[in-house]
Design an enzyme around this catalytic site. Structure first.
Site, PDB file in Angstrom:
ATOM      1  N   SER A 211       0.794  -1.231   0.000  1.00 50.97           N
ATOM      2  CA  SER A 211       0.000   0.000   0.000  1.00 50.97           C
ATOM      3  C   SER A 211       0.827   1.283   0.000  1.00 50.97           C
ATOM      4  O   SER A 211       0.809   2.087   0.939  1.00 50.97           O
ATOM      5  CB  SER A 211      -0.955  -0.044   1.184  1.00 50.97           C
ATOM      6  OG  SER A 211      -1.758  -1.204   1.044  1.00 50.97           O
ATOM      7  N   ARG A 226       7.376   6.484  -4.460  1.00 53.49           N
ATOM      8  CA  ARG A 226       7.924   7.086  -3.238  1.00 53.49           C
ATOM      9  C   ARG A 226       7.315   6.372  -2.035  1.00 53.49           C
ATOM     10  O   ARG A 226       6.191   5.881  -2.102  1.00 53.49           O
ATOM     11  CB  ARG A 226       7.588   8.580  -3.161  1.00 53.49           C
ATOM     12  CG  ARG A 226       6.098   8.833  -3.264  1.00 53.49           C
ATOM     13  CD  ARG A 226       5.676  10.275  -3.144  1.00 53.49           C
ATOM     14  NE  ARG A 226       4.310  10.392  -3.631  1.00 53.49           N
ATOM     15  CZ  ARG A 226       3.969  10.799  -4.837  1.00 53.49           C
ATOM     16  NH1 ARG A 226       4.896  11.186  -5.688  1.00 53.49           N
ATOM     17  NH2 ARG A 226       2.714  10.842  -5.219  1.00 53.49           N
ATOM     18  N   ASP A 264      -4.075  -1.357  -1.254  1.00 50.23           N
ATOM     19  CA  ASP A 264      -5.179  -1.697  -0.337  1.00 50.23           C
ATOM     20  C   ASP A 264      -6.522  -1.113  -0.799  1.00 50.23           C
ATOM     21  O   ASP A 264      -7.580  -1.715  -0.582  1.00 50.23           O
ATOM     22  CB  ASP A 264      -4.864  -1.268   1.114  1.00 50.23           C
ATOM     23  CG  ASP A 264      -4.394   0.172   1.264  1.00 50.23           C
ATOM     24  OD1 ASP A 264      -4.325   0.890   0.254  1.00 50.23           O
ATOM     25  OD2 ASP A 264      -4.091   0.582   2.410  1.00 50.23           O
TER      26      ASP A 264
HETATM   27  C1  BGC Z   1      -0.347   5.202   0.254  1.00 54.87           C
HETATM   28  C2  BGC Z   1      -1.446   4.494  -0.498  1.00 54.87           C
HETATM   29  C3  BGC Z   1      -2.329   3.733   0.459  1.00 54.87           C
HETATM   30  C4  BGC Z   1      -2.808   4.617   1.580  1.00 54.87           C
HETATM   31  C5  BGC Z   1      -3.662   3.875   2.578  1.00 54.87           C
HETATM   32  C6  BGC Z   1      -0.929   6.015   1.394  1.00 54.87           C
HETATM   33  O1  BGC Z   1       0.106   6.563   2.160  1.00 54.87           O
HETATM   34  O2  BGC Z   1       0.370   6.046  -0.606  1.00 54.87           O
HETATM   35  O3  BGC Z   1      -0.884   3.623  -1.456  1.00 54.87           O
HETATM   36  O4  BGC Z   1      -3.410   3.231  -0.264  1.00 54.87           O
HETATM   37  O5  BGC Z   1      -1.714   5.182   2.244  1.00 54.87           O
HETATM   38  O6  BGC Z   1      -2.997   2.804   3.123  1.00 54.87           O
END
Ligand code: BGC
Length: 531
Positions: A211, A226, A264
């Site tokens: 995620s 990133r 996610d």
């Molecule tokens: C991430 C996402 C993720 C979200 C929730 C963010 O910091 O960049 O990819 O879906 O957090 O977990």
């Protein structure tokens, strides 16, 4: 490194844990004010020594009677100031939604946009008839979860999972070590719970939920753009995390085959659609925040060269936490938001997420408190050093303060005395609770702006739709869903009620398994086999 799971195996599929406590990362401390003790009314500070070094002092009076607390009137005055800083009017929200929608469109046009709108190679909705057993590994902001998901068809499934808490050190160590840890946890899980599986030389299919923003060339690939949520593991950004994880699996001889790499939000979207066909959007409001939705392939110009059919559909991982990063034109950031941003390991990035997500709300609250300590408004004559440490005030405490059912606000008393050694008056406690509510409400209303931007872009308002939501903020923060709904009505008027958020617990793990099943079926049928 310990491989002891936080929770033991639980066939009922427990919740994803409470608002993620402590993130005590290496964020620079607020500067203490140098004071000469007698003139100071503050409880802590520093005094210069002969060696030129500053010596911190923490002064506490034992005379409880004499503790000079701010009066109720002063607290009310303070509250008015913070109300004006943290309140979002419907008009301001609509301006944010317009800018947001434009940003989402831009992200679909070309690569490298601030909000990357990532094509996921998840083609359309599940049929509900997907079956089979899949392992899902979910690397989130706080925990690593390993699940065995058995899809039974007809929208039914069973999930068995185990969860490991990630330490702050693990979020900063060499990237390879982090993936090795994931592989070892997976091996422990396979050895403990899948020993009876008749593999007959075959490998177990794995859906990997990772995620963080990853650009994908196909579903089993993902180059990390990133790190977010305070992670900073070196030598991962710019690399294919699926390939890195495969080498860790091979290193530890884990009989698992990575079939799909997903976010996610995409998992939540698909898992929820599997059981509820009204679902159109998946959102996570947890340690981080983000959304996914299903887009017509013809509306994604940046993948035109792949020659996929225009009328097909593909899920988009928006990565909306990055909205307004770098330019900071649209969000009403306060000086506390700017302080958090500038002292984070990723200054200027994830601007939207930093105003909303569970990783930051407690810290926003704490910075306000520290400001009031500095200007002498609260905790006069008390030692305040404990609360002056960055990230010691968890977002879970804001939930607890808001949920305090007692007239005397005894939960608030408990938090301040137990964790920070501070005595509070009722007026102060009422102020703290009101401040928590302002910060939590702003987060919910900004979240509504993001949802509204997708709804408006996709034309879902008239017909209405369900938004599958998960994450500790959504599921544990009192009133958060209601405040999101109120925000949607403030933006859209009464039609805003057509958009309903629905808790999709554990969606990311189940979704990962469903997507792995969809991918296997698609490839077996020879449909876009290279995607
Ligand atoms: C991430 C996402 C993720 C979200 C929730 C963010 O910091 O960049 O990819 O879906 O957090 O977990």
């Amino acid at each position: 490194m310990s491989l002891t799971p936080m929770t033991t195996l639980d066939g009922s599929g427990p919740g994803s844990g409470h608002a993620t406590p402590p993130f005590r990362s290496s964020i620079s401390r607020r500067t203490s004010i140098s004071l000469s003790l007698p003139a100071s009314r503050r409880g802590s500070g520093t005094v210069p020594t002969m060696t030129g070094k500053d010596l911190p002092f923490h002064h506490r009076t034992n005379d409880g009677e004499a503790l000079p607390h701010a009066t109720k009137k002063t607290m009310a005055d303070h509250l008015r100031k913070y109300e004006s800083l943290f309140t979002l009017t419907p008009q301001r929200m609509r301006m944010i939604v317009d800018a947001f929608e434009e940003t989402l469109d831009k992200g679909l046009q070309k690569e490298g946009e601030v909000v990357p709108m990532i094509p996921t190679f998840v083609f359309g909705w599940p049929k509900g008839s997907e079956t089979g057993s899949y392992v899902a590994l979910d690397l989130g902001g706080t925990n690593l979860r390993v699940c065995l998901v058995t899809l039974q068809g007809g929208g039914k499934f069973e999930i068995t999972q185990t969860k490991y808490r990630l330490s702050e050190e693990q979020k900063q160590e060499e990237g390879e070590a982090l993936f090795d840890f994931c592989a070892k946890c997976l091996k422990t899980f396979v050895d403990s719970y899948l020993a009876d599986f008749d593999l007959d030389g075959a490998t177990i299919p794995l859906g990997f939920t990772f995620s963080y923003p990853c650009e994908q060339e196909r579903i089993d690939h993902g180059r990390l753009i990133r790190w977010t949520k305070g992670f900073g593991n070196p030598n991962v950004e710019g690399h294919d995390v699926a390939a890195m994880f495969r080498s860790s699996l091979a290193k530890f001889g884990v009989p698992i085959e990575l079939v799909s790499l997903i976010n996610d939000t995409t998992g939540t979207l698909i898992a929820s659609q599997y059981v509820n066909p009204r679902t159109r959007i998946g959102v996570i409001f947890g340690t981080g925040c983000n959304a996914a939705y299903m887009e017509k392939i013809g509306n994604i110009p940046k993948i035109k060269q792949l020659g996929l059919p225009d009328d097909g559909e593909m899920a988009i991982n928006c990565e909306w936490g990055a909205f307004d990063s770098f330019s900071h034109e649209h969000l009403p950031r306060t000086k506390y938001d700017i302080d958090i941003d500038q002292s984070s390991n990723k200054p200027d990035e994830q601007a939207f997420e930093k105003c909303i997500s569970g990783r930051y709300l407690g810290e926003i609250f704490r910075l306000v408190i520290c400001e009031m300590i500095d200007d002498g408004s609260i905790f006069l004559g008390q030692n305040t050093y404990k609360i002056e440490k960055p990230y010691v005030l968890e977002t879970a405490f804001l939930s607890l303060m808001e949920a305090d059912p007692t007239d005397e606000l005894l939960t608030v008393v408990g938090i301040f005395t137990h964790f920070y050694g501070l005595e509070t008056t009722l007026a102060e406690r009422q102020f703290f609770r009101a401040l928590a509510k302002l910060i939590g409400t702003r987060a919910a209303r900004l979240s509504a702006c993001g949802i509204a931007a997708i709804v408006s872009k996709m034309g879902y308002l008239d017909q209405g739709c369900d938004v599958a939501a998960d994450g500790s903020l959504y599921s544990k923060y009192p009133g958060f869903p209601d405040r999101v709904h109120q925000g949607l009505t403030d933006i859209f008027g009464p039609k805003g009620k057509n958009i309903r958020t629905v808790h999709a617990e554990d969606g990311s793990g189940v979704g990962s398994a469903i997507i792995a099943a969809m991918t296997n079926e698609r490839r077996a049928a020879g449909i876009f086999p290279h995607c």
